[in-house]
Scaffold this motif. Structure first.
Motif, mmCIF file in Angstrom:
data_model
loop_
_atom_site.group_PDB
_atom_site.id
_atom_site.type_symbol
_atom_site.label_atom_id
_atom_site.label_comp_id
_atom_site.label_asym_id
_atom_site.label_seq_id
_atom_site.Cartn_x
_atom_site.Cartn_y
_atom_site.Cartn_z
ATOM 1 N N ALA A 20 0.887 -1.167 0.000
ATOM 2 C CA ALA A 20 0.000 0.000 0.000
ATOM 3 C C ALA A 20 0.921 1.211 0.000
ATOM 4 C CB ALA A 20 -0.903 -0.004 1.229
ATOM 5 N N ARG A 21 0.417 2.356 -0.357
ATOM 6 C CA ARG A 21 1.261 3.541 -0.488
ATOM 7 C C ARG A 21 2.083 3.778 0.782
ATOM 8 N NH1 ARG A 21 -1.641 9.110 -1.421
ATOM 9 N NH2 ARG A 21 -2.506 8.336 0.504
ATOM 10 N N GLY A 22 3.407 3.602 0.652
ATOM 11 C CA GLY A 22 4.314 3.862 1.759
ATOM 12 C C GLY A 22 4.597 2.677 2.658
ATOM 13 N N PHE A 23 3.894 1.563 2.465
ATOM 14 C CA PHE A 23 4.025 0.413 3.355
ATOM 15 C C PHE A 23 4.037 -0.889 2.556
ATOM 16 C CE2 PHE A 23 1.783 3.780 5.573
ATOM 17 C CZ PHE A 23 2.501 3.900 6.750
ATOM 18 N N ARG A 24 4.754 -1.888 3.085
ATOM 19 C CA ARG A 24 4.734 -3.238 2.527
ATOM 20 C C ARG A 24 4.422 -4.190 3.673
ATOM 21 N NH1 ARG A 24 9.562 -3.632 0.302
ATOM 22 N NH2 ARG A 24 8.837 -3.104 -1.767
ATOM 23 N N PHE A 25 3.471 -5.078 3.445
ATOM 24 C CA PHE A 25 2.989 -6.020 4.464
ATOM 25 C C PHE A 25 3.368 -7.425 4.027
ATOM 26 C CE2 PHE A 25 0.384 -2.319 4.055
ATOM 27 C CZ PHE A 25 0.298 -1.839 5.349
ATOM 28 N N GLU A 93 6.646 -3.008 6.720
ATOM 29 C CA GLU A 93 7.808 -2.190 6.358
ATOM 30 C C GLU A 93 7.330 -0.793 5.970
ATOM 31 O OE1 GLU A 93 11.819 -3.244 4.006
ATOM 32 O OE2 GLU A 93 9.952 -3.619 2.937
ATOM 33 N N ILE A 94 8.066 0.210 6.414
ATOM 34 C CA ILE A 94 7.663 1.609 6.255
ATOM 35 C C ILE A 94 8.696 2.324 5.397
ATOM 36 C CG2 ILE A 94 7.102 3.733 7.499
ATOM 37 C CD1 ILE A 94 7.158 1.380 9.961
ATOM 38 N N ASP A 95 8.272 2.880 4.266
ATOM 39 C CA ASP A 95 9.257 3.600 3.461
ATOM 40 C C ASP A 95 9.527 4.973 4.077
ATOM 41 O OD1 ASP A 95 7.467 5.549 2.445
ATOM 42 O OD2 ASP A 95 7.252 4.562 0.515
ATOM 43 N N ASN A 96 10.576 5.608 3.614
ATOM 44 C CA ASN A 96 11.010 6.873 4.215
ATOM 45 C C ASN A 96 9.976 7.982 4.092
ATOM 46 O OD1 ASN A 96 13.444 5.814 5.143
ATOM 47 N ND2 ASN A 96 14.406 6.118 3.161
ATOM 48 N N ASN A 97 9.204 7.999 3.010
ATOM 49 C CA ASN A 97 8.173 9.036 2.851
ATOM 50 C C ASN A 97 7.067 8.886 3.894
ATOM 51 O OD1 ASN A 97 9.501 10.197 0.665
ATOM 52 N ND2 ASN A 97 8.441 8.888 -0.805
ATOM 53 N N ALA A 98 6.635 7.658 4.136
ATOM 54 C CA ALA A 98 5.591 7.424 5.146
ATOM 55 C C ALA A 98 6.117 7.763 6.540
ATOM 56 C CB ALA A 98 5.120 5.980 5.082
ATOM 57 N N LEU A 99 7.370 7.436 6.799
ATOM 58 C CA LEU A 99 7.971 7.749 8.096
ATOM 59 C C LEU A 99 8.111 9.259 8.281
ATOM 60 C CD1 LEU A 99 9.092 6.319 10.573
ATOM 61 C CD2 LEU A 99 11.314 6.274 9.461
ATOM 62 N N GLU A 100 8.394 9.957 7.213
ATOM 63 C CA GLU A 100 8.560 11.417 7.279
ATOM 64 C C GLU A 100 7.270 12.118 7.690
ATOM 65 O OE1 GLU A 100 10.954 14.542 7.515
ATOM 66 O OE2 GLU A 100 11.611 12.514 7.033
ATOM 67 N N ILE A 101 6.123 11.531 7.349
ATOM 68 C CA ILE A 101 4.832 12.135 7.724
ATOM 69 C C ILE A 101 4.737 12.290 9.236
ATOM 70 C CG2 ILE A 101 2.333 11.725 7.796
ATOM 71 C CD1 ILE A 101 2.655 10.497 4.961
ATOM 72 N N VAL A 102 5.065 11.224 9.999
ATOM 73 C CA VAL A 102 4.984 11.352 11.465
ATOM 74 C C VAL A 102 6.156 12.151 12.021
ATOM 75 C CG1 VAL A 102 3.522 9.335 11.845
ATOM 76 C CG2 VAL A 102 5.995 9.072 11.866
ATOM 77 N N ARG A 103 7.277 12.122 11.354
ATOM 78 C CA ARG A 103 8.419 12.930 11.818
ATOM 79 C C ARG A 103 8.115 14.418 11.686
ATOM 80 N NH1 ARG A 103 13.321 9.230 9.704
ATOM 81 N NH2 ARG A 103 13.487 7.969 11.585
ATOM 82 N N ASN A 104 7.294 14.804 10.728
ATOM 83 C CA ASN A 104 6.907 16.210 10.580
ATOM 84 C C ASN A 104 6.128 16.710 11.787
ATOM 85 O OD1 ASN A 104 8.136 16.548 8.082
ATOM 86 N ND2 ASN A 104 6.293 16.017 6.944
ATOM 87 N N TYR A 105 5.570 15.788 12.564
ATOM 88 C CA TYR A 105 4.839 16.153 13.773
ATOM 89 C C TYR A 105 5.686 16.000 15.028
ATOM 90 C CZ TYR A 105 0.636 16.465 10.982
ATOM 91 O OH TYR A 105 -0.289 16.846 10.057
ATOM 92 N N GLY A 106 6.966 15.718 14.847
ATOM 93 C CA GLY A 106 7.868 15.654 15.991
ATOM 94 C C GLY A 106 8.262 14.258 16.437
ATOM 95 N N ALA A 107 7.807 13.227 15.732
ATOM 96 C CA ALA A 107 8.180 11.859 16.119
ATOM 97 C C ALA A 107 9.668 11.649 15.891
ATOM 98 C CB ALA A 107 7.380 10.855 15.296
#
Length: 173
Positions: A20-25, A93-107
């Motif tokens: 799925a967009r940004g993730f692999r299961f 598995e989380i690609d860097n773009n999906a991870l960046e979404i939560v990092r933009n909020y301070g994660a």
């Protein structure tokens, strides 16, 4: 030189996989007594233990993982496994773009996080969606994965706030 697995690579036998967009299961099976050498992954991921138990080493520390264990691993974290029984893992598995979404909020998500039991229902819902897919499954899986990232971020932040950095004690002295 440490072994580093590329995106989409995991040990074990794959029974099924979905993106799925940004993730692999991926669902993987592991045989009893399987030993996985110390390795790291290029991308961050969650591991939800569906069955079995194993010992995991991260540096000098040993952790026992059993059914319903849910762990977030940031990229490049070295770990090895010794499977004690036959097991199955649901890997997200989380690609860097999906991870960046939560990092933009301070994660931060720079350390492994063992998620608490109240997050297991999210992993169970994801696994059910993964096993019984329909046309809405990719967006449902993306949404649930993002929610799981938020849970890991909150838990990691609380843990960091409870454990001040070692240098702080020296400064106070």
């Amino acid at each position: 030189m440490e072994l580093k697995l590329k995106a989409g690579e995991f040990y074990g036998t794959t029974s099924q996989s979905l993106s799925a967009r940004g993730f692999r299961f991926t669902e993987k099976a592991y045989s009893s007594r399987a030993r996985l050498p110390a390795h790291a992954h290029e991308l961050s991921h969650f591991c939800f233990v569906l069955a079995g138990n194993y010992n995991e080493t991260m540096g000098p520390r040993l952790f026992e993982r059993r059914r319903m264990s849910l762990v977030y691993y940031p990229p490049d974290v070295s770990h090895g496994e010794e499977h004690l029984t036959h097991g199955r893992h649901f890997l997200v598995e989380i690609d860097n773009n999906a991870l960046e979404i939560v990092r933009n909020y301070g994660a931060q998500l720079r350390e492994p996080v063992l998620l608490e039991a109240d997050s297991h229902w999210l992993a169970n819902r994801m696994y059910k969606e993964f096993n019984e897919p329909d046309e809405f499954s990719p967006v449902a899986l993306e949404s649930l994965s993002t929610e799981l990232l938020i849970a890991a971020s909150r838990l990691g932040k609380r843990k960091a706030e409870r454990n001040p950095p070692p240098w702080l004690a020296r400064v106070k002295e």
